[in-house]
Scaffold this motif. Structure first.
Motif, PDB file in Angstrom:
ATOM      1  N   TYR A  52      -2.734   8.109  -1.877  1.00 18.90           N
ATOM      2  CA  TYR A  52      -1.522   8.803  -2.327  1.00 18.90           C
ATOM      3  C   TYR A  52      -0.432   7.775  -2.653  1.00 18.90           C
ATOM      4  CZ  TYR A  52      -3.933  12.821  -0.390  1.00 18.90           C
ATOM      5  OH  TYR A  52      -4.863  13.788  -0.114  1.00 18.90           O
ATOM      6  N   PHE A  53      -0.682   7.007  -3.698  1.00 12.98           N
ATOM      7  CA  PHE A  53       0.190   5.884  -4.029  1.00 12.98           C
ATOM      8  C   PHE A  53       1.586   6.326  -4.442  1.00 12.98           C
ATOM      9  CE2 PHE A  53      -4.187   4.460  -5.051  1.00 12.98           C
ATOM     10  CZ  PHE A  53      -4.333   3.602  -3.979  1.00 12.98           C
ATOM     11  N   ASP A  55       3.168   9.026  -3.545  1.00  9.49           N
ATOM     12  CA  ASP A  55       3.875   9.473  -2.344  1.00  9.49           C
ATOM     13  C   ASP A  55       4.323   8.284  -1.500  1.00  9.49           C
ATOM     14  OD1 ASP A  55       3.496  12.124  -3.093  1.00  9.49           O
ATOM     15  OD2 ASP A  55       1.690  12.362  -1.873  1.00  9.49           O
ATOM     16  N   ALA A  56       3.490   7.255  -1.432  1.00 14.42           N
ATOM     17  CA  ALA A  56       3.847   6.049  -0.676  1.00 14.42           C
ATOM     18  C   ALA A  56       5.086   5.394  -1.281  1.00 14.42           C
ATOM     19  CB  ALA A  56       2.678   5.071  -0.654  1.00 14.42           C
ATOM     20  N   ILE A  57       5.083   5.263  -2.592  1.00 14.55           N
ATOM     21  CA  ILE A  57       6.239   4.657  -3.268  1.00 14.55           C
ATOM     22  C   ILE A  57       7.486   5.509  -3.063  1.00 14.55           C
ATOM     23  CG2 ILE A  57       7.209   4.118  -5.542  1.00 14.55           C
ATOM     24  CD1 ILE A  57       4.401   3.184  -6.352  1.00 14.55           C
ATOM     25  N   ASN A  58       7.326   6.829  -3.138  1.00 11.22           N
ATOM     26  CA  ASN A  58       8.477   7.708  -2.929  1.00 11.22           C
ATOM     27  C   ASN A  58       9.063   7.547  -1.531  1.00 11.22           C
ATOM     28  OD1 ASN A  58       8.536   8.776  -5.512  1.00 11.22           O
ATOM     29  ND2 ASN A  58       7.163  10.459  -4.996  1.00 11.22           N
ATOM     30  N   GLU A  59       8.206   7.396  -0.523  1.00 12.10           N
ATOM     31  CA  GLU A  59       8.682   7.162   0.852  1.00 12.10           C
ATOM     32  C   GLU A  59       9.519   5.885   0.916  1.00 12.10           C
ATOM     33  OE1 GLU A  59       8.263   8.705   3.975  1.00 12.10           O
ATOM     34  OE2 GLU A  59       7.406  10.444   2.962  1.00 12.10           O
ATOM     35  N   ILE A  60       9.004   4.847   0.295  1.00  8.84           N
ATOM     36  CA  ILE A  60       9.704   3.556   0.318  1.00  8.84           C
ATOM     37  C   ILE A  60      11.040   3.661  -0.405  1.00  8.84           C
ATOM     38  CG2 ILE A  60       9.628   1.143  -0.427  1.00  8.84           C
ATOM     39  CD1 ILE A  60       6.498   1.400  -0.166  1.00  8.84           C
ATOM     40  N   PHE A  61      11.051   4.322  -1.560  1.00 10.99           N
ATOM     41  CA  PHE A  61      12.290   4.387  -2.323  1.00 10.99           C
ATOM     42  C   PHE A  61      13.306   5.337  -1.715  1.00 10.99           C
ATOM     43  CE2 PHE A  61       9.969   1.837  -5.312  1.00 10.99           C
ATOM     44  CZ  PHE A  61      10.958   0.969  -5.740  1.00 10.99           C
ATOM     45  N   LEU A 105       6.455  -3.094  -0.127  1.00  7.47           N
ATOM     46  CA  LEU A 105       6.272  -2.992  -1.576  1.00  7.47           C
ATOM     47  C   LEU A 105       5.233  -3.964  -2.125  1.00  7.47           C
ATOM     48  CD1 LEU A 105       9.979  -2.484  -2.658  1.00  7.47           C
ATOM     49  CD2 LEU A 105       8.093  -0.860  -3.001  1.00  7.47           C
ATOM     50  N   SER A 106       4.719  -4.858  -1.285  1.00  8.01           N
ATOM     51  CA  SER A 106       3.780  -5.869  -1.791  1.00  8.01           C
ATOM     52  C   SER A 106       2.527  -5.290  -2.449  1.00  8.01           C
ATOM     53  CB  SER A 106       3.429  -6.890  -0.715  1.00  8.01           C
ATOM     54  OG  SER A 106       2.774  -6.302   0.366  1.00  8.01           O
ATOM     55  N   PRO A 107       1.985  -4.136  -2.013  1.00 11.16           N
ATOM     56  CA  PRO A 107       0.837  -3.598  -2.752  1.00 11.16           C
ATOM     57  C   PRO A 107       1.195  -3.138  -4.172  1.00 11.16           C
ATOM     58  CG  PRO A 107       0.962  -2.622  -0.559  1.00 11.16           C
ATOM     59  CD  PRO A 107       2.239  -3.375  -0.791  1.00 11.16           C
ATOM     60  N   PHE A 108       2.467  -2.831  -4.389  1.00 14.65           N
ATOM     61  CA  PHE A 108       2.908  -2.294  -5.673  1.00 14.65           C
ATOM     62  C   PHE A 108       3.632  -3.326  -6.535  1.00 14.65           C
ATOM     63  CE2 PHE A 108       3.105   0.976  -2.355  1.00 14.65           C
ATOM     64  CZ  PHE A 108       2.123   1.829  -2.807  1.00 14.65           C
ATOM     65  N   LEU A 109       4.340  -4.231  -5.890  1.00  8.93           N
ATOM     66  CA  LEU A 109       5.132  -5.255  -6.583  1.00  8.93           C
ATOM     67  C   LEU A 109       4.795  -6.626  -5.990  1.00  8.93           C
ATOM     68  CD1 LEU A 109       8.584  -3.399  -6.446  1.00  8.93           C
ATOM     69  CD2 LEU A 109       7.062  -3.558  -8.420  1.00  8.93           C
ATOM     70  N   PRO A 110       3.581  -7.103  -6.206  1.00  6.10           N
ATOM     71  CA  PRO A 110       3.161  -8.328  -5.513  1.00  6.10           C
ATOM     72  C   PRO A 110       3.980  -9.564  -5.854  1.00  6.10           C
ATOM     73  CG  PRO A 110       1.539  -7.682  -7.165  1.00  6.10           C
ATOM     74  CD  PRO A 110       2.531  -6.566  -7.075  1.00  6.10           C
ATOM     75  N   PHE A 111       4.367  -9.734  -7.102  1.00  3.81           N
ATOM     76  CA  PHE A 111       5.066 -10.958  -7.487  1.00  3.81           C
ATOM     77  C   PHE A 111       6.496 -10.996  -6.974  1.00  3.81           C
ATOM     78  CE2 PHE A 111       1.811 -10.297 -10.839  1.00  3.81           C
ATOM     79  CZ  PHE A 111       0.980 -11.341 -10.467  1.00  3.81           C
TER      80      PHE A 111
END
Length: 163
Positions: A52-53, A55-61, A105-111
């Motif tokens: 549930y990527f 949803d994961a990003i939404n939790e973080i944001f 956020l590293s799984p989504f924004l690694p750099f």
């Protein structure tokens, strides 16, 4: 969403660079904030493992939006002159938030996560991170640059012509 994260990182670290000589000020851990971060690692980890990527990003944001509200409510640009202890504590807390956001956020924004973790002298180990008071930040740069809408439109037209 990405702008909110970049803004939070940039304004916190730039403020420390300008008004604290680049040194993370002394502060105390906020138990409520620590609990939120611990819970965020659990929730985001479970969502990622479940696929549930979004949803994961939404939790973080959601957490990032609250972090920006925290910064605004604490007003370090005012308290640096009126209540140095409160200012230092706010900046210390914000650095702790940034350290953990970089890992989350590293799984989504690694750099960009790698860049922030390097600035803070941390690894991307999936657990609550901590930056010590008196840590000297290296020279930091803007995390994300805005792309001019005109450039996006031009590139979109080029892609349409190719396809």
């Amino acid at each position: 969403m990405l702008g909110a994260y970049g803004n939070f990182v940039n304004r916190t670290l730039a403020f420390i660079g300008k008004y604290c000589d680049g040194v993370v000020p002394c502060g105390s851990n906020n138990v409520n904030l620590d609990n939120q971060i611990d819970n965020l690692y659990i929730a985001v980890g479970q969502l990622i493992e479940g696929g549930y990527f979004k949803d994961a990003i939404n939790e973080i944001f959601d957490f990032i939006r609250n972090a920006n509200k925290f910064f605004d409510a604490e007003q370090p640009w005012i308290t640096r002159n009126t209540n140095k202890i409160a200012c230092d504590n706010t900046l210390y807390q914000c650095v702790q938030i940034i350290a953990n956001l970089a890992v989350l956020l590293s799984p989504f924004l690694p750099f960009s996560s790698e860049k922030v973790l390097k600035w803070l002298g941390l690894s991307n180990k999936w657990k609550r991170q901590h930056v010590e008071s008196d840590y000297l930040l290296p020279e930091v740069e803007i995390l994300f640059h805005r792309i001019d809408k005109k450039v996006i439109e031009e590139e979109t037209e080029k892609l349409k012509a190719i396809l």
